[in-house]
Motif scaffolding. Structure first.
Motif, PDB file in Angstrom:
ATOM      1  N   VAL A 178       0.859  -1.177   0.000  1.00  0.00           N
ATOM      2  CA  VAL A 178       0.000   0.000   0.000  1.00  0.00           C
ATOM      3  C   VAL A 178       0.902   1.235   0.000  1.00  0.00           C
ATOM      4  O   VAL A 178       1.627   1.474   0.952  1.00  0.00           O
ATOM      5  CB  VAL A 178      -0.922   0.016   1.234  1.00  0.00           C
ATOM      6  N   VAL A 179       0.840   1.982  -1.096  1.00  0.00           N
ATOM      7  CA  VAL A 179       1.641   3.192  -1.243  1.00  0.00           C
ATOM      8  C   VAL A 179       0.709   4.337  -1.586  1.00  0.00           C
ATOM      9  O   VAL A 179      -0.051   4.262  -2.556  1.00  0.00           O
ATOM     10  CB  VAL A 179       2.708   3.027  -2.362  1.00  0.00           C
ATOM     11  N   VAL A 180       0.760   5.396  -0.787  1.00  0.00           N
ATOM     12  CA  VAL A 180      -0.005   6.609  -1.056  1.00  0.00           C
ATOM     13  C   VAL A 180       1.008   7.721  -1.288  1.00  0.00           C
ATOM     14  O   VAL A 180       1.928   7.898  -0.491  1.00  0.00           O
ATOM     15  CB  VAL A 180      -0.954   6.945   0.117  1.00  0.00           C
ATOM     16  N   THR A 181       0.839   8.449  -2.386  1.00  0.00           N
ATOM     17  CA  THR A 181       1.789   9.498  -2.739  1.00  0.00           C
ATOM     18  C   THR A 181       1.077  10.845  -2.882  1.00  0.00           C
ATOM     19  O   THR A 181      -0.152  10.905  -2.941  1.00  0.00           O
ATOM     20  CB  THR A 181       2.489   9.185  -4.083  1.00  0.00           C
ATOM     21  N   GLU A 182       1.859  11.892  -2.954  1.00  0.00           N
ATOM     22  CA  GLU A 182       1.316  13.217  -3.266  1.00  0.00           C
ATOM     23  C   GLU A 182       0.713  13.171  -4.665  1.00  0.00           C
ATOM     24  O   GLU A 182       1.095  12.344  -5.496  1.00  0.00           O
ATOM     25  CB  GLU A 182       2.422  14.282  -3.208  1.00  0.00           C
TER      26      GLU A 182
END
Length: 174
Positions: free
Chosen positions: A3-7
């Motif tokens: 799970v990767v959340v980025t700008e």
């Protein structure tokens, strides 16, 4: 799946445009419209870098006949995958890049929900920021547990959908 959340990334709009053109070429005359939905469609919103695309078609049953051509684009055909009246395709395996949610033009409930949330977040930046911060926090807390990540945002998303649908149905004037 990690799970990767980025700008927010300005390139997401271009990635949508490029991929939607490929889908337009496949669906051709069956296509009514195509929308960029999900978090990557909301400028400034932190998101998992997965482009969500919602083609609207004349006859959902005919979409299965396009599966081979869609697979040639690198998609996995998942059928309805728990949502009656939808055809779902995903690309990228464990490093997913795109998700396609196909609906028939008269499936207003599901389409409206997606469009309402997108438009609501585009016009309510404080709530978009809250949502992005929640997703970022959950991704840090559950970096290798997509189920826990989804469970963690479930209550927020349900309330967001409720507000967005109310706003959308009242003519987007609030």
């Amino acid at each position: 799946m990690n799970v990767v959340v980025t700008e927010y990334n300005d390139n997401w709009k271009q990635k949508f445009s490029e991929e939607s053109q490929k889908l337009k070429d496949i669906f051709a005359d069956e296509l009514i419209d195509i929308h960029h939905i999900g978090s990557t469609s909301v400028p400034g919103l932190k998101a998992k870098p997965i482009i969500d695309i919602m083609p609207v078609v004349k006859d959902i049953e005919k979409i299965d006949s396009f599966n081979e051509r869609i697979e040639q684009l690198g998609y996995e055909c998942m059928g309805e995958l728990g949502m009656k009246g939808r055809r779902y395709f995903r690309k990228g395996g464990d490093h997913r890049t795109h998700q396609v949610h196909v609906f028939q033009g008269d499936n207003e409930e599901d389409m409206t929900r997606h469009l309402a949330v997108r438009d609501y977040l585009r016009t309510h930046p404080d709530e978009a920021n809250q949502y992005g911060d929640l997703k970022e926090s959950l991704a840090k807390q559950f970096p290798s547990d997509i189920e826990a990540y989804m469970d963690g945002k479930d209550e927020f998303v349900k309330e967001l959908e409720r507000r967005a649908l109310s706003w959308y149905k009242m003519g987007k004037d609030r």
